[in-house]
Write a protein that holds these residues in place. Structure first.
Motif, PDB file in Angstrom:
ATOM      1  N   VAL C  45       0.953  -1.288   0.206  1.00  0.00           N
ATOM      2  CA  VAL C  45      -0.244   0.209  -0.030  1.00  0.00           C
ATOM      3  C   VAL C  45       1.408   1.140  -0.240  1.00  0.00           C
ATOM      4  N   LEU C  46       1.819   1.212   1.040  1.00  0.00           N
ATOM      5  CA  LEU C  46       2.526   2.600   1.095  1.00  0.00           C
ATOM      6  C   LEU C  46       3.501   2.113  -0.503  1.00  0.00           C
ATOM      7  N   ALA C  47       4.267   1.118  -0.943  1.00  0.00           N
ATOM      8  CA  ALA C  47       4.423   1.479  -2.100  1.00  0.00           C
ATOM      9  C   ALA C  47       4.045   2.129  -3.222  1.00  0.00           C
ATOM     10  N   THR C  48       2.318   2.301  -3.372  1.00  0.00           N
ATOM     11  CA  THR C  48       1.083   2.690  -4.229  1.00  0.00           C
ATOM     12  C   THR C  48       0.834   1.087  -5.053  1.00  0.00           C
ATOM     13  N   LEU C  49       0.908  -0.030  -4.893  1.00  0.00           N
ATOM     14  CA  LEU C  49       0.989  -0.762  -5.412  1.00  0.00           C
ATOM     15  C   LEU C  49      -0.331  -1.377  -5.189  1.00  0.00           C
ATOM     16  N   LEU C  50      -0.901  -1.418  -3.976  1.00  0.00           N
ATOM     17  CA  LEU C  50      -2.495  -1.301  -3.391  1.00  0.00           C
ATOM     18  C   LEU C  50      -2.998  -0.361  -3.077  1.00  0.00           C
ATOM     19  N   ARG C  51      -3.911  -0.102  -3.415  1.00  0.00           N
ATOM     20  CA  ARG C  51      -4.749   1.004  -3.323  1.00  0.00           C
ATOM     21  C   ARG C  51      -5.474   0.768  -1.642  1.00  0.00           C
TER      22      ARG C  51
END
Lengths: 224, 243, 222
Positions: C45-51
């Motif tokens: 999530v922090l890496a923007t890979l998951l919303r």
């Protein structure tokens, strides 16, 4: 644009390091010609039959390739690595489509001579080759666009080898119609007939509509 | 409750209009000269096919809304529209086969481009459910399904164009799809049947939507009461959260 | 970095439920928890890979997911998968990713030397041991000099010498803000300013690392 080139270079490098798609698709194509020879019981074919065999073989070879198009990205984390980079995501779709297009051209360079030698009755002179080239250009565009979109869709499903072909086959029927009808007079006995504008029109329209659609929709297939 | 009332109105209207249309078809419309009585199936078959195709395209439009807004309710609408269109499509194919058998003596006629196009479109949409089912995460499932629905929605007209061009020789037919050269006495029941079939689609659509919503509400109530909620498991249908 | 009530579902299962914390620039947070506790999900999530599905996540001054485009390229993720193509060599892999991030080839050579892969930099990755792959992955994660490092068990597969090798790149001394998951209570706590314990996606423990002893982290796994 530079992102597309970077991705493209990676795809070609991968295929050069471990040739996979192009040899597999070419071999599949040639073997299919042999299968058609026995299945139809014909030594040579021409016209409708020749055009049909060529287009169907190309279609199935494409589907074979599309099933593998994204496997390295999916299984080795290439998708994530790409998504972490500050670049336009559509670039991946464009690069994949260009890659598939280039592979199809290479495959056809093997398949067409094999077809001429193994099955095609009428000779393949320069005029026939030129007309084939025009039609196949439009066909390859359609195959690449649909292959890129459906491949990206199927790779995230659990039954990807099943789902991909099931979606791609009906979607590509108009391409088959356009290509087979356009090529039938070209490959007929007694000299190459003219290309009919309306089939090129159907192929061109198909490429345009699905090209734009794929361009607009590709991003939605990347996020988790 | 709003669902219940609307559903009742639409269902009644669909039943009434369809009854009227079929009544007119049987008693007021003339008997077609070549085919005789068997031509009457036209009043079921053609509206079924047109409404099914309309449902597919409607599903595509809802999918566009889904991707634009990210609102999962549009995904549900797209799913329900396509689901019902598939059911009507089965009906269209069966009635089409019966008609072809009666009129031409074959169950399927390749020279009839509309029928061929319809089969191709139907085969494409048959993968919609399996595709949804093989994606576990509901968000992703919805997004991917919408990409499919938009692509397939655009495919419908393009495919019809290609298939129609493919066969310049049009099989002798009583009617064009638009109803342009229909004999005058055939027209009122045909258009009524089309309206009735659209109402039927609307009624089924509302029925399935309300079913999904009430089931979600029931689950929520059960959860509130602390009762056991059966696990949903994997599903091809969009999950409705809340009312 | 600031998380308020962060939640993420997988299907109907909650992988992350109501996680809130703040981390100042340059600090390190160590995340502990049994398998399936949501550690990797949090990193993704922090890496923007998951919303995120619930709550708010502010990373590097941007709110996710809308500000994700501005965060990308400023975070380095080192996950379980190396995110490298097996049939390409470390040099080819790093050059490819360097181009995606707009980083020069000089940086690639610098990092290949730093993780001591210079000699085998042109062999395909699938001939490498897990430790060497991990070293390449470390080089990949810091290629673009990210401000925020997300490290999922960064020292897995690394021998002590290799761990010392990557320390200046991804260790506390690298000066970057770091989110580190670990199964090693003592080692994980050593370089951390804050410790977070996750169990079943929920916060079981959140305190300054100096206030926590190894035993209380061991308790998370029971």
């Amino acid at each position: 644009m530079s992102t597309v080139l970077t991705l493209l270079r990676k795809e070609l490098l991968l295929e050069r390091r471990v040739p996979q798609l192009v040899p597999a698709m070419s071999l599949f194509g040639v073997t299919t010609f042999v299968v058609f020879h026995f299945a139809l019981g014909q030594r040579t074919v021409e016209g409708d039959l020749a055009a049909g065999i060529l287009v169907v073989t190309l279609l199935f070879a494409t589907i074979l390739g599309v099933n593998r198009l994204y496997v390295a990205d999916r299984e080795e984390g290439g998708f994530d690595a790409f998504l972490l980079a500050p670049v336009d995501r559509t670039a991946l779709g464009v690069a994949k489509a260009v890659t598939l297009f280039a592979f199809l051209v290479l495959v056809e360079l093997v398949m067409l001579p094999a077809f001429a030698i193994l099955l095609l009755g009428p000779g393949m002179d320069l005029e026939v080759v030129a007309k084939l080239g025009v039609v196949l250009l439009l066909v390859n565009l359609g195959l690449s666009v649909i292959g890129t979109l459906v491949g990206a869709l199927a790779i995230q499903t659990r039954a990807r080898d099943l789902i991909g072909p099931l979606i791609a086959l009906p979607l590509l029927v108009p391409v088959v119609i356009g290509a087979a009808r356009a090529l039938s007079p070209v490959l007929s006995e007694g000299g190459a007939g003219a290309l009919e504008g309306r089939w090129l029109g159907v192929l061109g329209l198909y490429d345009l509509v699905f090209g734009l659609l794929a361009y607009a929709l590709f991003d939605f297939l990347l996020e988790d | 409750m709003t669902y219940g009332n609307r559903l009742r109105v639409t269902s009644a209207a669909a039943a009434l209009v369809l009854l009227l249309a079929f009544g007119l078809a049987f008693f007021a419309a003339g008997i077609e000269a070549d085919q005789g009585f068997s031509q009457k199936i036209f009043y079921v078959h053609v509206p079924l096919a047109i409404v099914a195709l309309g449902g597919f395209v409607f599903g595509g439009v809802m999918a566009v809304q889904h991707l634009r807004t990210g609102d999962a309710r549009y995904d549900l609408r797209s799913y329900v529209a396509i689901h019902i269109a598939i059911v009507l499509g089965v009906g269209a194919l069966i009635t089409g086969a019966i008609w072809a058998k009666a009129a031409w003596g074959v169950w399927f006629e390749w020279r009839e481009p509309t029928l061929v196009s319809f089969l191709i479109v139907f085969l494409l949409y048959c993968t919609y459910q399996p595709m949804r089912f093989s994606i576990e995460d509901p968000d992703k499932q919805g997004r991917y399904a919408s990409v499919f629905a938009i692509t397939a929605g655009a495919f419908v007209p393009l495919n019809f164009l290609a298939v129609r061009l493919a066969d310049p020789y049009i099989h002798p037919r009583v009617l064009n799809q638009g109803g342009g050269d229909l004999p005058a006495s055939f027209r009122p029941p045909f258009y009524l049947a089309l309206v009735g079939m659209t109402l039927l689609f609307a009624a089924l659509y509302q029925y399935e939507l309300s079913h999904k919503h009430s089931r979600a509400q029931l689950r929520q109530l059960r959860r509130k009461l602390g009762g056991e909620v059966e696990a949903t498991g994997r599903s091809a249908a969009p999950q409705v959260t809340g009312a | 970095m600031e998380l308020i009530g962060l939640g993420r579902r997988y299907g109907t299962r909650l992988a992350l439920d109501d996680v809130s914390l703040t981390l100042a620039t340059g600090q390190t947070i160590a995340i502990f928890g049994p398998n399936g506790a949501g550690k990797s999900t949090l990193l993704r999530v922090l890496a923007t890979l998951l919303r995120p599905h619930a709550g708010t996540a502010r990373v590097l001054g941007r709110t996710l997911p809308d500000g994700g485009w501005a965060v990308r390229g400023r975070v380095g993720l080192l996950s379980h998968e190396p995110l490298l193509y097996r049939d390409l060599s470390p040099r080819e892999n790093l050059r490819f990713q360097a181009r995606l991030h707009g980083v020069g080839a000089g940086r690639v050579e610098e990092l290949l030397d730093a993780v001591e892969l210079g000699l085998r930099a042109d062999d395909p990755l699938h001939t490498f041991s897990r430790g060497m792959v991990q070293r390449t992955a470390v080089a990949r994660a810091v290629l673009h000099d990210p401000e925020l490092l997300l490290l999922d068990e960064p020292l897995a597969h690394l021998d002590p010498a290799a761990a010392a090798l990557v320390e200046p790149l991804i260790g506390a001394a690298s000066g970057r803000t770091r989110v580190v998951t670990s199964h090693d209570p003592a080692g994980g706590l050593a370089g951390a300013d804050v410790a977070l314990g996750l169990v079943g996606g929920r916060t079981a423990l959140l305190a300054p690392a100096s206030d926590i002893d190894v035993a209380s982290i061991g308790a998370l796994y029971r």
